[in-house]
Each structure stands twice: as structure tokens, then as C-alpha cells.
Design a protein around this motif. Sequence first.
Motif, PDB file in Angstrom:
ATOM      1  N   TRP A 277       1.069  -0.929  -0.377  1.00 48.45           N
ATOM      2  CA  TRP A 277      -0.372   0.204   0.286  1.00 48.45           C
ATOM      3  C   TRP A 277       0.679   1.122   0.072  1.00 48.45           C
ATOM      4  O   TRP A 277       0.190   2.717  -0.408  1.00 48.45           O
ATOM      5  N   LEU A 278       1.793   0.974   0.988  1.00 50.51           N
ATOM      6  CA  LEU A 278       2.756   2.390   0.619  1.00 50.51           C
ATOM      7  C   LEU A 278       3.794   2.296  -0.452  1.00 50.51           C
ATOM      8  O   LEU A 278       3.470   3.734  -1.302  1.00 50.51           O
ATOM      9  N   ARG A 279       3.729   1.453  -1.734  1.00 56.71           N
ATOM     10  CA  ARG A 279       4.128   1.667  -3.003  1.00 56.71           C
ATOM     11  C   ARG A 279       2.475   2.082  -3.797  1.00 56.71           C
ATOM     12  O   ARG A 279       2.950   2.447  -4.759  1.00 56.71           O
ATOM     13  N   ASP A 280       1.202   1.880  -3.425  1.00 63.28           N
ATOM     14  CA  ASP A 280       0.266   1.631  -4.924  1.00 63.28           C
ATOM     15  C   ASP A 280      -0.617   2.794  -4.103  1.00 63.28           C
ATOM     16  O   ASP A 280      -0.921   3.478  -5.230  1.00 63.28           O
ATOM     17  N   ASP A 281      -0.370   3.281  -2.920  1.00 64.94           N
ATOM     18  CA  ASP A 281      -1.442   4.301  -2.845  1.00 64.94           C
ATOM     19  C   ASP A 281      -0.665   5.586  -2.338  1.00 64.94           C
ATOM     20  O   ASP A 281       0.187   5.292  -1.248  1.00 64.94           O
ATOM     21  N   LYS A 282      -0.560   6.544  -3.030  1.00 64.39           N
ATOM     22  CA  LYS A 282       0.128   7.999  -2.373  1.00 64.39           C
ATOM     23  C   LYS A 282       0.017   9.115  -1.657  1.00 64.39           C
ATOM     24  O   LYS A 282       1.429   9.162  -0.627  1.00 64.39           O
ATOM     25  N   LYS A 283      -1.189   9.007  -1.223  1.00 60.89           N
ATOM     26  CA  LYS A 283      -2.401   9.637   0.006  1.00 60.89           C
ATOM     27  C   LYS A 283      -0.987   8.754   0.780  1.00 60.89           C
ATOM     28  O   LYS A 283      -1.462   9.792   1.839  1.00 60.89           O
ATOM     29  N   PHE A 284      -2.335   7.763   0.583  1.00 64.14           N
ATOM     30  CA  PHE A 284      -1.580   6.710   1.867  1.00 64.14           C
ATOM     31  C   PHE A 284       0.094   6.340   2.473  1.00 64.14           C
ATOM     32  O   PHE A 284       0.326   7.343   4.136  1.00 64.14           O
ATOM     33  N   ARG A 285       0.803   6.562   1.817  1.00 67.39           N
ATOM     34  CA  ARG A 285       2.132   6.808   1.650  1.00 67.39           C
ATOM     35  C   ARG A 285       2.407   7.950   2.549  1.00 67.39           C
ATOM     36  O   ARG A 285       3.275   8.042   3.287  1.00 67.39           O
ATOM     37  N   LEU A 286       2.140   9.147   2.022  1.00 72.41           N
ATOM     38  CA  LEU A 286       2.659  10.988   1.892  1.00 72.41           C
ATOM     39  C   LEU A 286       1.666  10.770   3.600  1.00 72.41           C
ATOM     40  O   LEU A 286       2.097  11.121   4.879  1.00 72.41           O
ATOM     41  N   LEU A 287       0.314   9.884   4.281  1.00 71.69           N
ATOM     42  CA  LEU A 287       0.390  10.078   5.573  1.00 71.69           C
ATOM     43  C   LEU A 287       1.262   9.258   6.264  1.00 71.69           C
ATOM     44  O   LEU A 287       1.896  10.396   7.189  1.00 71.69           O
ATOM     45  N   ILE A 288       1.405   8.221   5.687  1.00 71.61           N
ATOM     46  CA  ILE A 288       2.408   8.008   6.842  1.00 71.61           C
ATOM     47  C   ILE A 288       3.623   8.581   7.258  1.00 71.61           C
ATOM     48  O   ILE A 288       4.325   8.803   8.324  1.00 71.61           O
ATOM     49  N   VAL A 289       4.757   8.887   5.790  1.00 68.92           N
ATOM     50  CA  VAL A 289       5.131   9.608   6.241  1.00 68.92           C
ATOM     51  C   VAL A 289       5.320  10.822   7.329  1.00 68.92           C
ATOM     52  O   VAL A 289       6.680  10.984   8.013  1.00 68.92           O
ATOM     53  N   SER A 290       4.108  11.208   6.675  1.00 67.76           N
ATOM     54  CA  SER A 290       3.965  12.830   8.409  1.00 67.76           C
ATOM     55  C   SER A 290       3.711  12.425   9.898  1.00 67.76           C
ATOM     56  O   SER A 290       3.925  13.132  10.107  1.00 67.76           O
ATOM     57  N   TRP A 291       3.373  11.117   9.418  1.00 71.25           N
ATOM     58  CA  TRP A 291       3.197  10.551  11.256  1.00 71.25           C
ATOM     59  C   TRP A 291       4.508  10.183  11.196  1.00 71.25           C
ATOM     60  O   TRP A 291       4.786  10.553  12.849  1.00 71.25           O
ATOM     61  N   MET A 292       5.272   9.933  10.864  1.00 75.60           N
ATOM     62  CA  MET A 292       6.813   9.138  11.232  1.00 75.60           C
ATOM     63  C   MET A 292       7.399  10.072  11.564  1.00 75.60           C
ATOM     64  O   MET A 292       8.368  10.291  12.977  1.00 75.60           O
ATOM     65  N   LEU A 293       7.146  11.806  10.984  1.00 78.91           N
ATOM     66  CA  LEU A 293       8.012  12.744  11.297  1.00 78.91           C
ATOM     67  C   LEU A 293       7.443  13.853  12.415  1.00 78.91           C
ATOM     68  O   LEU A 293       8.175  13.728  13.329  1.00 78.91           O
ATOM     69  N   MET A 294       6.184  13.331  12.642  1.00 79.35           N
ATOM     70  CA  MET A 294       5.668  13.888  14.141  1.00 79.35           C
ATOM     71  C   MET A 294       5.786  13.248  15.061  1.00 79.35           C
ATOM     72  O   MET A 294       6.538  13.776  16.322  1.00 79.35           O
ATOM     73  N   GLY A 295       5.414  11.940  15.067  1.00 81.91           N
ATOM     74  CA  GLY A 295       6.047  10.583  15.898  1.00 81.91           C
ATOM     75  C   GLY A 295       7.306  10.479  16.594  1.00 81.91           C
ATOM     76  O   GLY A 295       7.872  10.856  17.454  1.00 81.91           O
ATOM     77  N   GLY A 297       9.080  13.097  17.336  1.00 81.86           N
ATOM     78  CA  GLY A 297       9.349  14.100  17.702  1.00 81.86           C
ATOM     79  C   GLY A 297       8.740  13.389  19.469  1.00 81.86           C
ATOM     80  O   GLY A 297       8.351  14.140  20.409  1.00 81.86           O
ATOM     81  N   ASN A 298       7.502  13.506  18.783  1.00 82.59           N
ATOM     82  CA  ASN A 298       6.062  13.520  20.150  1.00 82.59           C
ATOM     83  C   ASN A 298       6.511  11.975  21.158  1.00 82.59           C
ATOM     84  O   ASN A 298       6.472  11.683  22.199  1.00 82.59           O
ATOM     85  N   LEU A 299       6.931  10.840  19.933  1.00 79.46           N
ATOM     86  CA  LEU A 299       7.228   9.878  20.979  1.00 79.46           C
ATOM     87  C   LEU A 299       8.349  10.226  21.189  1.00 79.46           C
ATOM     88  O   LEU A 299       7.796   9.785  23.074  1.00 79.46           O
ATOM     89  N   THR A 300       9.427  10.670  21.408  1.00 82.04           N
ATOM     90  CA  THR A 300      10.600  10.842  22.108  1.00 82.04           C
ATOM     91  C   THR A 300      10.258  11.676  23.273  1.00 82.04           C
ATOM     92  O   THR A 300      10.472  11.667  24.111  1.00 82.04           O
TER      93      THR A 300
END
Length: 339
Positions: A277-295, A297-300
Motif C-alpha cells: 500500500w505504501l507503493r501503490d497508494d500515494k496519499k497513504f504513503r504521504l500520510l505515513i511519512v508525515s506521521w513518522m516525522l511527527m512521531g 518528535g512526539n514519542l521521544t
Amino acid sequence: QWNRIANNSPYKPTNLSGYNDFYEKYEIVSVRVVGVGGVPSPVRACLQSSPLSCRNGPLRCCFLSRRELAMQPSFETTQRTFRLEMWRSIPVGIIEYLFVPFAGLVALKVYDASDNQKAFLLAISQVGLIASLVIVPLVRRLGWSLTSAASVFSFAAAAGIVVAAAVPSSLAFYLGGLGLAMFTFMLPLPLITQIYQANFPASRRGTLFGTTTVFRGSVAVGFAFAAGWILERDISNFRYLLWVFAAVAVWAALIVVRIPKVEVTAGSSNPFTAFRWLRDDKKFRLLIVSWMLMGLGNLTALKIWVEYFANAEYGNGFSAWQVTLLTIVIPTSVKLVFT
């Protein structure tokens, strides 16, 4: 009441502008017509209807394809799952205090744990989140139902807390027991998500989930007030709170067992197939990347709060109640207000 669509049916809508793609893509096998009197309970799950002008009056028509009709949970299933999930929100809300700030606070103020030992407690729940990637394929391979598997993990977490509570004088038992508990608490999260998907209709899923989330947060704040006061009086009271956490973990497991049974959907047992799904769904891929960047900072930041506020080496040395207030009561209350 369900009515088979036919060309001469009085229930066939007269304006399908905007719905032509849907009408051509799916075989329409049934239609529910609902008057202003309300939704009949046997078909209440179908709430994603759109207002259409029907030949028999200004009613609301809801179309379901054959596949969608098969996927709709019954009203009774939805209600029972929601009721049990509200009950489960109580023990889950209580257990939130175990993660933050209880585990780190006790490790610091009772056991004077080393930085590596405290880092273990901070990281183990995130390791559980990563490991949850393999849980659905594992359950699929074992042939378990989602509800049974989720309850097993909760029982395992309770066992870990019992280990820590049974030998409160040992740091090794504390780290091992809580490590097992915090790790296994994270594993069934994808299973709970699939239970929501199966037992809550898509049109109401967000509302039902949001309601349970707000209730769980309210419980977390209420319990944090009490637990912080108990630890403030005497930090050695942590051993009694451990037994409370063990009891509510068992309670949560027993509730999950009673949720209407959900079987795992057919699919691959390879845990990495979902990455397509990361390969096939561009919007989902963008969402996951943004969550990783936010996480990142937040989780740390969330994980080092307790250490920063409670450790006198950083110039603070706040009490158990103050740490509770700063790490869970205020942040959770703000989230509840904005939710």
C-alpha cells in the motif's frame, strides 16, 4: 424493509445524476426506503444514504451492492460491541497510567534504575508496536478469531504485571514483568482495529470510536488523580497499584472475549505484504511519512517527560503528584476538550 429493484419498481430513484458511476459499477440488489419516521432496526447499519428524489415521495434511499450488503454488521452486533467497548474503556483508561508516568516514576524514585534500565521501559512498548506487524498474519496462520487472540495478549500482559507485583523488592522482576506487560499490550492493536471495522458500520465507525476514546480519556484522567495522590502519600504504595493494573488487565481480557466473534479475513501470512500500500497508494504513503516525522518528535518527548520532571539532576525533582499532573492529567484533559 428490503425491496428488490426492478425497472417498474416505485422505489427506483428518478435522479441518479452523480451516482451513475456507482450505479454502473455495482450490481444494485436491494434498496431501503426510509420515511421520516425513522430507520427500521434490521437495516439500521446502512446509514450512509444520500437524499434522492424517489417516485413515491421525498424519502431517503440507501443502495447497497451485494458485497457491501454482506459486509454490513447487524444492528445487534454493533450495539453489543459498542456497549462492551465502553466497558473496556474503563480498564484501558486505567492502564494508561501504567505507561505514563507510573513505570518511569517508580523505576526512578523506588529502584534508582540506571539510564539503560529506564530506557528499556521507555522503548519496550514501541518495540511491541513494531512487532504488531506480524500479529494479523500470525493469527491467520493459527486460525484464531480476532477476539480470542486479543484476549490472550491481555491475559499475558496481566501475567507480566503479576510477576512485577509479586516481588516488589526486585528491580529485575519489575523490569521483566512490566517489560512483558507493556510489550504485549501493544500487540493486539491491529486486531482491535479489525474488530472495529467488522462490527461497526463505516458510516458510524468514527462516531462510535470517538465516543469510546473520549470516555477512556476521562477514565484515565480520573484514575490519574487518584493514583497520583496515592503515590504522593507514599511511593511504596506502587505495589498496590501494580495489583490494580493486573486486575484491570484481566478485566479487559474478559470483556474482549464477550465481543461478537470476528474471524480474521483471508489473505497472505506474509507480514510484509501490507507494504504494497505504501507503493501503490500515494496519499497513504504521504500520510505515513508525515506521521513518522511527527512521531519522531512526539514519542521521544512523551517518553522523556517523566525523567525530566522527576529527576533532581535536571533541576526539577517534582513530586509524584506534580509529575502525574504534568504528564497525563493536563495533556489528556486538553485533548479531551479539543476532541
